[in-house]
Design an enzyme around this catalytic site. Structure first.
Site, PDB file in Angstrom:
ATOM      1  N   PRO A   1      46.882  43.064  23.121  1.00  6.89           N
ATOM      2  CG  PRO A   1      44.917  44.084  22.426  1.00  6.89           C
ATOM      3  CD  PRO A   1      46.133  44.330  23.258  1.00  6.89           C
TER       4      PRO A   1
ATOM      5  CB  SER B   1      47.399  50.761  14.033  1.00  8.28           C
ATOM      6  OG  SER B   1      46.702  51.692  14.832  1.00  8.28           O
ATOM      7  CE  LYS B   2      48.792  44.904  19.008  1.00 10.68           C
ATOM      8  NZ  LYS B   2      49.616  44.417  20.082  1.00 10.68           N
ATOM      9  NE  ARG B   3      48.619  54.380  17.488  1.00  9.64           N
ATOM     10  CZ  ARG B   3      49.652  53.648  17.113  1.00  9.64           C
ATOM     11  NH1 ARG B   3      50.241  52.857  17.980  1.00  9.64           N
ATOM     12  NH2 ARG B   3      50.116  53.696  15.881  1.00  9.64           N
ATOM     13  CG  ASP B   4      42.973  52.281  13.309  1.00  6.19           C
ATOM     14  OD1 ASP B   4      43.002  53.511  13.455  1.00  6.19           O
ATOM     15  OD2 ASP B   4      43.640  51.686  12.443  1.00  6.19           O
TER      16      ASP B   4
END
Ligand code: GLU
Length: 511
Positions: free
Chosen positions: A17, A264-267
């Site tokens: 995403p 970041s996306k990982r957050d």
């Protein structure tokens, strides 16, 4: 004067995403294009087949649509430079990679993964300045610079795996201008001989990106700071092809709220707020990450929040419609420093947009929530309720907690408050208030205020004392907007009935 049309692009890779930073990149490109009367292009960079994620491309399109960021050319839309999906342009890139071999700016390399690994380890052992495949180490490797022409030919013909690498100039100072960062100077010996074309027949990001920006006549490349390290290579590639490069602007990073590191996306939802515009379900793990849309954000508010992540208008104005952003936006007002994402401010923005909406419009949204709760109320009534509580909410989903008592009579009564504020004579006073209410013909907020004040004066009673008791019986606790407004909306019959029931039930609390 340069009269060339301004053309910018948003070039996401469908590897997952988009996150807030990605949408901001799209937004800044869009604002810049519209501000200059130029074109905004959406190009999908999907040459890395290993990182392809199903659904990501649709997600990107849906996100841009939700945000109101419209593109002029791109996938699904077409345009004079179609196709706009790199996987459909495969043939083009090989031709350009080979052009660079002809001009001596690129070469074939046949090294196996084991050989590459051995090189890296050796350079690390030697504590070399540059531990990658570079102008210094390529001389020791298996490539068309070290092998004879016949050897190269025979390797290619026998189907050996090979890549095409850029031949980085040795010890050359490269200078270039970035609109946001000013002059950047890099010595080419610190750079590596990047792979331009892979053994799977696909170009790498660098080659495809440069070739497409050139062929699509992109005049400005506006992208995230994470691409700044690639800029020297890109500039040198333009030079090698003999093309005029576009102008570059690398936007500051979006940082976590504490300023420590990139958002970041990982957050995901770890920090207590969404990092994605729309909810995303990871097709591999099934994990669901929340989105701004599903969390109740108004798209215009979301855009306003993103616009201020790195840009500022230089004035006090904080609320900008898309139209106003287009007029005010300039790259000169984008800062260098990373900008922290402030989740509290994000809610504030949503609140500002929420209260601008008409009560009727909000009532429609609120009706969906009410229906789910099995509550049947007229649009007109719901609009009136919304009108007096919206100031207290950031999202439509907050409405219920602010207004449940408009739809249901109290189920319980705040014990602490009863203990503190319910006096021995309270029932007697409320009974008299009820008698006063009975005879009011126009049950409006203004009338109620006048009549109740008269009653208080006549009986030498304090406002606070009586109003708190009234609130307790009608709302059940100390919350909610002004009591007279609540009473008007509920109507005479309901108000009197709630007072009577409240008197009963509160009396029982003391038993
Ligand atoms: N495909 C790159 C990305 O995913 C594009 C970077 C650029 O704009 O050059 O962000």
């Amino acid at each position: 004067m340069n009269t060339k049309e301004i053309r910018v692009r948003f070039a996401p890779s469908p590897t997952g995403p988009l996150h807030i930073g990605g949408v901001r990149t799209a937004l800044y490109n869009y604002l810049f294009a519209r501000n200059h009367g130029g074109k905004f292009i959406l190009r999908i960079e999907d040459t890395d087949q290993n990182r392809f994620v199903p659904g990501a491309e649709d997600y990107i399109l849906e996100s841009l649509e939700w945000c109101g960021i419209e593109f002029d050319e791109g996938i699904h839309k077409g345009g004079p430079y179609a196709p706009y999906r790199q996987s459909e342009r495969k043939e083009i890139y090989r031709e350009y990679a080979e052009k660079l071999i002809e001009t001596g700016d690129a070469y074939y390399a046949f090294d196996t993964p084991e050989e590459l690994d051995a090189l890296r380890k050796k350079l690390e052992r030697e504590k070399a300045v540059n531990t990658s495949y570079s102008s210094l180490s390529r001389k020791e490797m298996k490539n068309s610079l070290t092998l004879t022409e016949e050897e190269v030919q025979s390797k290619i013909e026998s189907g050996d795996d090979y890549v095409i690498r850029f031949k980085m100039p040795e010890n050359e100072e490269t200078r270039f201008q970035d609109i946001i960062r000013g002059e950047v100077i890099v010595n080419s010996s610190t750079l590596d001989d990047k792979v331009l074309f892979k053994s799977d027949g696909m170009p790498t990001y660098h080659l495809a990106n440069i070739v497409d920006d050139h062929l699509m006549e992109i005049t400005y490349v506006i992208r995230g700071e994470e691409w700044l390290p690639s800029l020297p290579l890109h500039v040198l590639l333009y030079k090698a092809f003999g093309w005029k490069s576009p102008q570059f602007a690398h936007m500051p990073l979006t940082l976590k709220p504490d300023g420590k590191g990139k958002l970041s996306k990982r957050d995901g939802d770890r920090l207590g707020f969404p990092v994605f515009p729309l909810e995303w379900k990871n097709p591999q793990t099934g994990e669901v990450s929340s989105g701004y849309r599903e969390s109740g954000y108004i798209p215009e508010a979301f855009i306003n929040i993103l616009a201020f992540l790195g840009w500022n208008p230089g004035t006090e104005q904080e609320i900008f419609s898309m139209k106003e952003l287009i007029e005010a936006f300039s790259l000169e007002r984008v800062g260098k420093a990373g900008s922290r994402f402030n989740p509290e401010k994000a809610k504030w923005y949503n609140h500002q947009y929420l209260i601008q909406k008409s009560d009727k419009e909000l009532a429609k949204l609120y009706q969906l929530v009410l229906k789910e709760k099995g509550i049947d109320a007229s649009d007109d009534y719901v609009a009136k309720v919304v009108g007096i509580i919206k100031e207290r909410a950031n999202f439509v989903k907050d409405f219920w907690d602010q207004s449940d008592f408009f739809f249901e009579s109290p189920k319980e009564y705040d014990r602490k408050m009863v203990k503190k504020r319910w006096k021995e004579n309270t029932p007697e006073i409320l009974n008299s208030v009820c008698k006063e209410l009975e005879i009011i013909t126009e049950f409006t907020s203004e009338n109620l205020e006048v009549k109740i004040k008269e009653f208080l004066e006549k009986n030498e009673l304090g406002m606070g004392q009586v109003m708190t008791a009234l609130r307790l019986t009608i709302v059940g606790s100390g919350r909610g907007p002004g009591m007279f407004d609540i009473m008007e909306l509920l109507g005479k019959e309901e108000v009197i009935s709630r007072i009577e029931v409240g008197l009963q039930k509160i009396r029982n609390l003391f038993r």
